[in-house]
Enzyme design. Structure first.
Site, PDB file in Angstrom:
ATOM      1  N   HIS A  75       0.842  -1.198   0.000  1.00 57.49           N
ATOM      2  CA  HIS A  75       0.000   0.000   0.000  1.00 57.49           C
ATOM      3  C   HIS A  75       0.877   1.249   0.000  1.00 57.49           C
ATOM      4  O   HIS A  75       1.810   1.363   0.778  1.00 57.49           O
ATOM      5  CB  HIS A  75      -0.909   0.004   1.233  1.00 57.49           C
ATOM      6  CG  HIS A  75      -2.099  -0.888   1.059  1.00 57.49           C
ATOM      7  ND1 HIS A  75      -3.369  -0.525   1.413  1.00 57.49           N
ATOM      8  CD2 HIS A  75      -2.208  -2.135   0.542  1.00 57.49           C
ATOM      9  CE1 HIS A  75      -4.208  -1.499   1.122  1.00 57.49           C
ATOM     10  NE2 HIS A  75      -3.524  -2.490   0.599  1.00 57.49           N
ATOM     11  N   TYR A 203      -9.321   5.585   7.141  1.00 56.09           N
ATOM     12  CA  TYR A 203      -9.526   5.960   8.544  1.00 56.09           C
ATOM     13  C   TYR A 203     -10.517   7.112   8.546  1.00 56.09           C
ATOM     14  O   TYR A 203     -10.204   8.188   8.004  1.00 56.09           O
ATOM     15  CB  TYR A 203      -8.223   6.448   9.168  1.00 56.09           C
ATOM     16  CG  TYR A 203      -7.184   5.373   9.423  1.00 56.09           C
ATOM     17  CD1 TYR A 203      -7.042   4.792  10.683  1.00 56.09           C
ATOM     18  CD2 TYR A 203      -6.305   4.966   8.417  1.00 56.09           C
ATOM     19  CE1 TYR A 203      -6.079   3.830  10.938  1.00 56.09           C
ATOM     20  CE2 TYR A 203      -5.334   3.996   8.666  1.00 56.09           C
ATOM     21  CZ  TYR A 203      -5.232   3.438   9.930  1.00 56.09           C
ATOM     22  OH  TYR A 203      -4.276   2.492  10.179  1.00 56.09           O
ATOM     23  N   PRO A 294      -4.876  -0.024  18.474  1.00 58.74           N
ATOM     24  CA  PRO A 294      -4.514  -0.483  17.129  1.00 58.74           C
ATOM     25  C   PRO A 294      -4.567   0.587  16.037  1.00 58.74           C
ATOM     26  O   PRO A 294      -4.182   0.315  14.904  1.00 58.74           O
ATOM     27  CB  PRO A 294      -5.540  -1.592  16.844  1.00 58.74           C
ATOM     28  CG  PRO A 294      -6.673  -1.329  17.762  1.00 58.74           C
ATOM     29  CD  PRO A 294      -6.129  -0.640  18.963  1.00 58.74           C
ATOM     30  N   LYS A 298       0.555  -0.437  15.118  1.00 64.10           N
ATOM     31  CA  LYS A 298       1.924  -0.534  15.642  1.00 64.10           C
ATOM     32  C   LYS A 298       2.205  -1.730  16.542  1.00 64.10           C
ATOM     33  O   LYS A 298       3.353  -1.949  16.921  1.00 64.10           O
ATOM     34  CB  LYS A 298       2.276   0.752  16.416  1.00 64.10           C
ATOM     35  CG  LYS A 298       2.347   1.993  15.559  1.00 64.10           C
ATOM     36  CD  LYS A 298       3.463   1.861  14.541  1.00 64.10           C
ATOM     37  CE  LYS A 298       3.485   2.987  13.551  1.00 64.10           C
ATOM     38  NZ  LYS A 298       4.023   2.619  12.258  1.00 64.10           N
ATOM     39  N   TYR A 388       3.962   6.317  10.179  1.00 69.65           N
ATOM     40  CA  TYR A 388       3.087   5.191   9.822  1.00 69.65           C
ATOM     41  C   TYR A 388       3.891   4.072   9.157  1.00 69.65           C
ATOM     42  O   TYR A 388       3.652   2.884   9.426  1.00 69.65           O
ATOM     43  CB  TYR A 388       1.964   5.674   8.892  1.00 69.65           C
ATOM     44  CG  TYR A 388       0.822   4.686   8.782  1.00 69.65           C
ATOM     45  CD1 TYR A 388      -0.330   4.839   9.553  1.00 69.65           C
ATOM     46  CD2 TYR A 388       0.888   3.597   7.922  1.00 69.65           C
ATOM     47  CE1 TYR A 388      -1.379   3.928   9.467  1.00 69.65           C
ATOM     48  CE2 TYR A 388      -0.148   2.684   7.829  1.00 69.65           C
ATOM     49  CZ  TYR A 388      -1.274   2.860   8.592  1.00 69.65           C
ATOM     50  OH  TYR A 388      -2.308   1.953   8.506  1.00 69.65           O
TER      51      TYR A 388
END
Ligand code: FAD
Length: 393
Positions: A75, A203, A294, A298, A388
Site C-alpha cells: 500500500h 480511517y 490499534p 503498531k 506510519y
C-alpha cells in the site's frame, strides 16, 4: 523430570517469540520456546494486519518473505476521512516508503512452518510456566508438559508472553513502574467475505464515531467501528454493523460493498508501557513490555522491532561484545515512546470522545481542524508518512 540447557529460553510463541527464536537460529544460537496454548490456537489467532516497510525487510532478510511477496498487498498510503470528505495521503510519493497488508496470522503461519521444517524445539500447551533466578547467571524456566515437570536452564530468558504473561510480573514490584492509559471506547471488528471497496485503508472520523475499512486479501475485508467499551457484541447483528459502517464511511459517489461476516469481536483500546524491558538476565519483547491502541497499526510492528534489536544484541553478545545488549532496554523503550505518542495521536484524532456535550463538541471541531491541517500540509503529511511506515531502529 526432563532438564534441558539452552542459551535462550523464550516464553511465548506469538509473533515476537517465534521470530526471535528464528533470528537466533539463523545466527546459530540455540533457544527453546515455551507456549501455554496449542499450536492450532496460536495459528488461528486473528489480530494485526499491516506491516511497516522495516518489518517486511526484517522478515525477508530472515528468509520469511516468500508469501509476503506473493500474497502481501503493498500500500502506497492511506485515506484520511473527516465529515464525509476523503483525502489520500500517499506515503510513497511523500517519502518513498510503503506498508504491506499481510495478516499477523499469516506471519505466524510462516514462522510455525519454518520452525517445524527446521526441527526447532517449541513446547506447546505447557502448564504452570514460571521463571526463576533471573538475577543469577543461570536463570531457569519450569513448566509441566505431557504429564512431566520440565526445567530449562538458560543464559537468558526472554518474555515474549504478551500482556497477560508471567515474565513482566516476575520483575519485583519495586524495580518496575507501569504506565498506562485506558480509552473510553473500543473497536468492534469484523472479517467479511467481500472484496475490499477501497485500494488503501480508510480511517474515518464521523460525528457518530470512528470507522475504518481495512482488508486481509483481495477477497476478504476487515472493518472496524468505534463502540462503547461496555458494548455487548450480541447487540450488533450483521445488519446493524453494515448500516453503521455505511453511515460512517459514506462519501458521495463511493459504494461500500457488503458480504458475509465470518468473524466479529470487540477489543478495548489501551496504551501501556513498562518502565523497563530488561531485568538482569530477563528481557521483555512485544506486548509483554508495551501495548498500543490499534489505530496506528503498531502492535505487531513494535514486537518485530524489539526482536530485531534484541536479536542483534544477543548475536553480538555471543560474538564477545556486550554493548548492544546492554543498550537494548533503553533503545527499545526510546523507540516505543515515539510509537506510543503516534498511536495516541491517531487514536485521539480519529475517535469521538465521550463527555459533556460542550467539551465533546469542542473536541470534535478541534479534531476536524487537525485532520484539515494534516491533509493540507505536506510537512504534516511527511511526518505522518514517516511514523506510519515505521521509524528507524
Ligand atoms: C484482539 C486483538 C486485536 C489486535 N489487533 C491489532 C491490529 O489490528 N493492529 C495492530 O497493530 N495490533 C493489533 N493487536 C496487537 C498485536 O496483535 C500484538 O501487538 C502482537 O500480537 C504482539 O505480539 P507478541 O508476540 O508480543 O504477543 P502475543 O501475540 O500476545 O503473543 C504472546 C504469546 O505468549 C503466550 N503466553 C501468554 N502467557 C504465557 C505463559 N504464561 N506461558 C507461556 N506462554 C504464554 C500467548 O499464548 C501468546 O501465544 C491486536 C491485539 C489483540 C489482542
Amino acid at each position: 523430570m526432563p532438564n534441558e540447557i539452552t542459551r535462550i529460553a523464550i516464553i511465548g510463541a506469538g509473533p515476537a517469540g517465534l521470530l526471535l527464536a528464528w533470528a537466533l537460529r539463523d545466527a546459530g544460537i540455540d533457544s527453546i520456546v515455551v507456549e501455554n496454548r496449542s499450536e492450532d490456537y496460536v495459528l488461528a489467532r486473528i489480530r494485526a494486519g499491516v506491516l511497516e516497510q522495516g518489518s517486511v525487510e526484517t522478515l525477508t532478510r530472515l528468509g520469511l518473505g516468500d508469501r509476503i511477496a506473493s500474497d502481501g498487498m503493498v500500500h502506497n498510503g492511506i485515506y484520511l476521512q473527516a465529515d464525509g470528505v476523503r483525502h489520500n495521503v500517499n506515503f510513497n510519493e511523500l517519502i518513498g516508503r510503503t506498508v504491506t497488508v499481510y495478516g499477523q496470522q499469516e506471519v505466524v503461519k510462516d514462522l510455525v512452518a519454518a520452525h517445524r521444517d527446521a526441527g526447532s524445539t517449541i513446547y506447546y500447551e505447557a502448564t504452570d510456566v514460571s521463571v526463576h533466578d533471573l538475577e543469577s547467571s543461570d536463570p531457569r524456566v519450569t513448566f509441566g508438559h505431557g504429564g512431566e515437570q520440565h526445567t530449562i536452564t538458560a543464559d537468558f530468558i526472554v518474555g515474549a508472553d504478551g500482556f497477560h504473561g508471567v515474565c513482566r510480573p516476575s520483575i519485583p514490584f519495586s524495580d518496575i513502574t507501569l504506565y498506562d492509559r485506558n480509552y473510553p471506547f473500543a473497536w468492534l471488528g469484523i472479517l467479511a467475505d467481500v472484496a475490499p471497496s477501497t485500494d488503501e485503508l480508510i480511517y474515518a472520523l464521523h460525528e457518530d464515531g470512528f470507522a475504518m475499512h481495512s482488508m486481509r486479501s483481495h477477497t476478504v475485508s476487515r472493518l472496524y467501528l468505534q463502540v462503547d467499551p461496555t458494548e455487548d457484541i450480541a447487540n450488533w447483528p450483521d445488519e446493524r454493523i453494515w448500516e453503521t459502517l455505511q453511515t460512517r464511511l459514506a462519501v458521495p459517489g463511493w459504494t461500500l460493498h457488503e458480504g458475509t461476516v465470518t468473524e466479529k469481536s470487540i477489543t478495548p483500546m489501551r496504551s501501556f508501557v513498562a518502565s523497563r524491558l530488561d531485568y538482569h538476565n530477563l528481557f521483555l519483547v512485544g506486548d509483554a513490555g508495551h501495548i498500543v491502541p490499534p489505530t496506528g497499526a503498531k502492535g505487531l510492528n513494535s514486537a518485530i522491532s524489539d526482536v530485531t534489536m534484541l536479536a542483534a544484541g544477543l548475536i553480538s553478545h555471543y560474538a564477545g561484545d556486550d554493548g548492544l545488549l546492554s543498550r537494548y532496554g533503553a533503545a527499545a523503550l526510546a523507540r516505543q515512546w515515539k510509537v506510543q505518542q503516534f498511536s495516541q495521536w491517531m487514536t485521539e484524532t480519529l475517535h469521538r470522545h465521550p463527555g459533556d456535550l460542550q467539551t465533546n463538541e469542542f473536541d470534535y471541531r478541534s479534531q476536524l481542524g487537525r485532520i484539515d491541517y494534516v491533509t493540507g500540509s505536506l510537512h504534516a503529511q511527511r511526518s505522518l508518512a514517516e511514523q506510519y511506515t515505521g521509524l528507524p531502529l
